[in-house]
Design a protein around this motif. Sequence first.
Motif, mmCIF file in Angstrom:
data_model
loop_
_atom_site.group_PDB
_atom_site.id
_atom_site.type_symbol
_atom_site.label_atom_id
_atom_site.label_comp_id
_atom_site.label_asym_id
_atom_site.label_seq_id
_atom_site.Cartn_x
_atom_site.Cartn_y
_atom_site.Cartn_z
ATOM 1 N N VAL A 45 -2.616 5.359 4.091
ATOM 2 C CA VAL A 45 -1.326 5.750 3.520
ATOM 3 C C VAL A 45 -1.205 7.266 3.578
ATOM 4 N N ASP A 46 -0.058 7.728 4.049
ATOM 5 C CA ASP A 46 0.205 9.163 4.010
ATOM 6 C C ASP A 46 0.598 9.485 2.571
ATOM 7 N N GLN A 47 -0.337 10.051 1.828
ATOM 8 C CA GLN A 47 -0.180 10.135 0.372
ATOM 9 C C GLN A 47 1.080 10.880 -0.072
ATOM 10 N N ALA B 85 0.855 -1.184 0.000
ATOM 11 C CA ALA B 85 0.000 0.000 0.000
ATOM 12 C C ALA B 85 0.891 1.235 0.000
ATOM 13 N N GLY B 86 0.576 2.188 -0.853
ATOM 14 C CA GLY B 86 1.418 3.374 -0.981
ATOM 15 C C GLY B 86 2.329 3.282 -2.194
ATOM 16 N N ARG C 48 7.818 6.260 4.811
ATOM 17 C CA ARG C 48 7.147 5.428 5.787
ATOM 18 C C ARG C 48 8.118 4.785 6.770
ATOM 19 N N ALA D 142 4.701 8.731 1.350
ATOM 20 C CA ALA D 142 4.722 7.267 1.326
ATOM 21 C C ALA D 142 6.150 6.743 1.333
ATOM 22 N N LEU E 104 -1.645 1.569 -5.421
ATOM 23 C CA LEU E 104 -2.509 1.001 -4.394
ATOM 24 C C LEU E 104 -2.398 1.822 -3.124
ATOM 25 N N SER E 105 -3.533 2.139 -2.504
ATOM 26 C CA SER E 105 -3.419 2.769 -1.200
ATOM 27 C C SER E 105 -4.495 2.299 -0.231
#
Lengths: 139, 455
Positions: free
Chosen positions: B438-440, A81-82, B446, B443, A92-93
């Motif tokens: 998710v921290d857009q 994710a991310g 992370r 990311a 994908l998130s």
Amino acid sequence: MPALHLAQDRYGWLPPEALREVAEALDLTPAYCYAVASFYDMYHLEPVGRYEIAVCTNVSCALAGAQDVLAAFERELGVQAGGTTEDGEFSLSSFECLGGCGWATVVAVNWRYREHVTAGDVPGIVAELRGGEGAGDDA
Amino acid sequence: MTPSGLHEVLLRHADERDLTKRAEYEAVGGYRALTTALRTDPGELVESLLASGLRGRGGAGFPMGRKASFIPKPDQTPNPIYLTVNADESEPGTFKDRELMLRIPHAVIEGIVITCHAIGAETAFVYLRGEYATEFDVMAAALDEAHEAGYVGPGIAGTDTNVTIVIHRGAGAYICGEETALLESLEGKRGQPRSKPPFPAISGVYASPTLINNVETIATVPTIVGMGGEEYAKLGVENSAGTRLFSLSGNVVKGGNYELELGTPLRELIYDLGGGIPDGRALKAVIPGGSSVPVLTADEVDTALDFDAMAQAGTMLGSGAVIVIDERACMVQLGLRVAQFYMHESCGKCTPCREGTRWMVQILRKLEAGEAEQGELDLLLNVCDRILGNCLCPLGDAAAMPIASYVAKFREEYQRHIDEGGCPFGGESSLEGVVAPVDQHHAHLRGQIEVPIHA
């Protein structure tokens, strides 16, 4: 914000030149435009895939097993994710509540919703999108 | 008498007809209230809204008529007056405005035009959540149809009333549902709340008087004009007039939106309409008004769905989002996912909320991992306490109130996470493995931006 949406529609994301164009058109600084864009989750400051897959993992979907749906997408696409797949097709998130809680789990593909998604549906969704009959690029 | 069963007022006819089409909406009496209202004195319309007892359907429940009465009259202000419709629905568990826009978009438009006439506004903005792409298409198509028929635009229905409606799309930020953050965002800025006063009624969008109402509130206006304020007030119970769409989700057989008279028992929504909990499992808790309100335990399931009853039970009706949680869920995991949401959505303006939500997540993560020490529950409550009432907008409170209530009502379960050095569910909780959003924009960072809370 409508100008940022337009720019993102054209470029697929918001590269520095897009922010400069928006800034010029609106008589603002690129830094200001960056500040606004970085506040909102739907503006992309890095390239994203042709299909953006957002899996809601908030409470109602989590109670319905959204974790498994997300994990299934991670397996099927080979990204976390991310992330974005190497061929640039999918991003994908894990996303915040999409507002379809009564029909969990909700998955948005380019912001077109699919409801009642289970981990078992995931391979089919990915195959469908790979086959090019998916949500389309209009969103 | 206690109200009971489905009571479709807003959604009447929506099952048998496609009310996204103007002709169909007109065939069931749609746009008739608009024609009446435009020939009615604005002051009388506001009186009627006051008499209806309609309270805002967004979350705070402020009486709509009173809010409208705060707007200066057109001759009392040099600036234009604006109406803004809050369609940024993003409170976890809530999906009613979406259904209204998808099924009765013309009622929303009709409500906008009537409300504009009542407050002397000629421009209305609909602040629509960015994720709602299909809803945008449906609303835009309905708006086109309304234009063609002369219900929106210059000289509406043969009167000298002009109303322009602009749909503004957000871009993914929960905070923009807070009214002043919404105004900032509408003006093209980062959606960070303003300090109040001045209130939007005096200085809202573009520093002009602005009335801000939720989609459902606005969609109810034509009904009130049609039946009369006093008549509408007979629906529901005291202090909670009318019907409301309740969004039912979580561990129930039939999730979805149910339009009920206010005052209907929560039990009836969950068990009679929602079909109860799947596979005969036991109820553990109910979140009655979206993820920001304090939780109710299974013993409190007979509380009525009205503003006062919920307040007496120590919680709120909020956005009308009922999330049902069965016995399989670990309340620490629930707290963690709720805290992660608010941490993600905190705009960063006020320190207690920006830092406090982060502390909450870290303590809850330690609890779940079995790494918390004795006394950390009190630390968690202390953090909540320091957020409450110390921020410009309600987001901080919205994070602190539910978490504090989970600890208060399920203290034993929280304590066991410390005493037993881990989650007593041993991987069997229905919320096992909850994942953070998710921290857009970070990311790629992370895992690198965690700041330890204990030196």
